[in-house]
Scaffold this active site. Structure first.
Site, PDB file in Angstrom:
ATOM      1  CG  ASN A  16      -2.168  -0.846   0.959  1.00 49.01           C
ATOM      2  OD1 ASN A  16      -3.026  -0.489   0.152  1.00 49.01           O
ATOM      3  ND2 ASN A  16      -2.237  -1.990   1.614  1.00 49.01           N
ATOM      4  CG  HIS A 111     -10.035  -2.920   8.623  1.00 48.52           C
ATOM      5  ND1 HIS A 111      -9.243  -3.505   9.588  1.00 48.52           N
ATOM      6  CD2 HIS A 111     -11.129  -3.702   8.509  1.00 48.52           C
ATOM      7  CE1 HIS A 111      -9.849  -4.587  10.038  1.00 48.52           C
ATOM      8  NE2 HIS A 111     -10.992  -4.726   9.404  1.00 48.52           N
TER       9      HIS A 111
HETATM   10  C1  GRF Z   1      -3.164  -4.692   4.120  1.00 46.83           C
HETATM   11  O1  GRF Z   1      -4.041  -5.753   3.850  1.00 46.83           O
HETATM   12  C2  GRF Z   1      -3.829  -3.670   4.987  1.00 46.83           C
HETATM   13  O2  GRF Z   1      -5.182  -3.527   4.718  1.00 46.83           O
HETATM   14  C3  GRF Z   1      -3.637  -4.262   6.352  1.00 46.83           C
HETATM   15  O3  GRF Z   1      -2.342  -4.807   6.329  1.00 46.83           O
HETATM   16  C4  GRF Z   1      -1.993  -5.135   4.985  1.00 46.83           C
HETATM   17  C5  GRF Z   1      -0.733  -4.410   4.661  1.00 46.83           C
HETATM   18  O4  GRF Z   1      -0.183  -4.790   3.430  1.00 46.83           O
HETATM   19  N1  GRF Z   1      -3.856  -3.260   7.354  1.00 46.83           N
HETATM   20  P1  GRF Z   1       1.030  -3.964   2.828  1.00 46.83           P
HETATM   21  O5  GRF Z   1       2.109  -3.886   3.909  1.00 46.83           O
HETATM   22  O6  GRF Z   1       0.524  -2.612   2.458  1.00 46.83           O
HETATM   23  O7  GRF Z   1       1.492  -4.759   1.650  1.00 46.83           O
END
Ligand code: GRF
Length: 217
Positions: A16, A111
């Protein structure tokens, strides 16, 4: 106009974070990531930030006597970097009510469920156990209660008959990489106001394809 300074808190892979980095790299985009903080050393998210030339800090939660002291260290680092908006992106620590209040309406989280369904951990397993036909992700402003707060963007994905946690998580993660950049864009363009428990989005948002029906027939 000065670009909005964003701080991103991470604990892991940072996919993300990468979506937000790519968005901020667009010419003229009105936000920049000023600092990435991880509570864990050596995670992929830190590599992603470094590759993009973004300042990073590791603030290990184990190095502090309690949550308040840890949150204070994070708060100080964010303020020293001039951060105006904090994005939680896979940050696996619960923040204290004091921190959340200090960053009220300037702190967002993603989330992996369609809130208010499936708060907490193991959201994909929760969704499969509940038998829902749609699952997804939510970007929301953070409040003191876990996975609570005014909802900014949601993205829905279908749950398919052969899904397991892994396949469903992968589908949701792809949706996250669209939802989080959209949320940051809306904030950076000053198109968002929080009104009580709701978020109002100003300006044109485009058509929503509706209704989605699963199964299709
Ligand atoms: C994602 O699924 C987010 O929604 C959750 O943790 C995960 C993080 O993934 N809170 P990344 O580190 O962004 O790949």
């Amino acid at each position: 106009m000065a670009r909005l300074k964003v701080g991103v808190l991470v604990s892991g892979s940072g996919s993300n974070l990468q979506a937000l980095i790519d968005l901020c790299a667009e010419p003229g985009f009105p936000a920049e990531i000023a600092l990435v903080i991880s509570n864990k050393p050596y995670v992929r998210a830190l590599e992603r930030a470094a590759t993009a030339g973004i300042e990073t800090a590791v603030i290990p939660h184990k190095g502090y006597p309690d949550r308040q002291a840890f949150d204070q260290a994070i708060d100080s680092a964010l303020r020293a970097a001039g951060v105006e908006l904090v994005c939680l992106a896979g940050f696996m620590r619960i923040l204290t009510p004091g921190f959340v209040e200090r960053w009220r309406d300037a702190l967002v989280n993603i989330h992996p469920s369609l809130l208010p369904s499936f708060r907490g951990l193991d959201t994909h397993r929760q969704a499969l156990e509940a038998g829902v036909r749609f699952h997804g992700c939510t970007v929301h402003f953070v409040r003191a209660d876990l996975d609570d707060g005014p909802i900014l963007v949601q993205a829905a994905v279908p749950v398919l008959p052969d899904d397991d946690e892994h396949s469903l998580a992968a589908r949701v993660l792809q949706a996250e990489h669209k939802a989080y950049p959209l949320a940051l864009r809306l904030i950076a363009e000053h198109r968002v106001t929080v009104e009580g428990k709701n978020v109002r989005i100003h300006g044109e948002t485009g058509p929503v394809a509706a209704p989605l029906i699963n199964p299709a027939r």
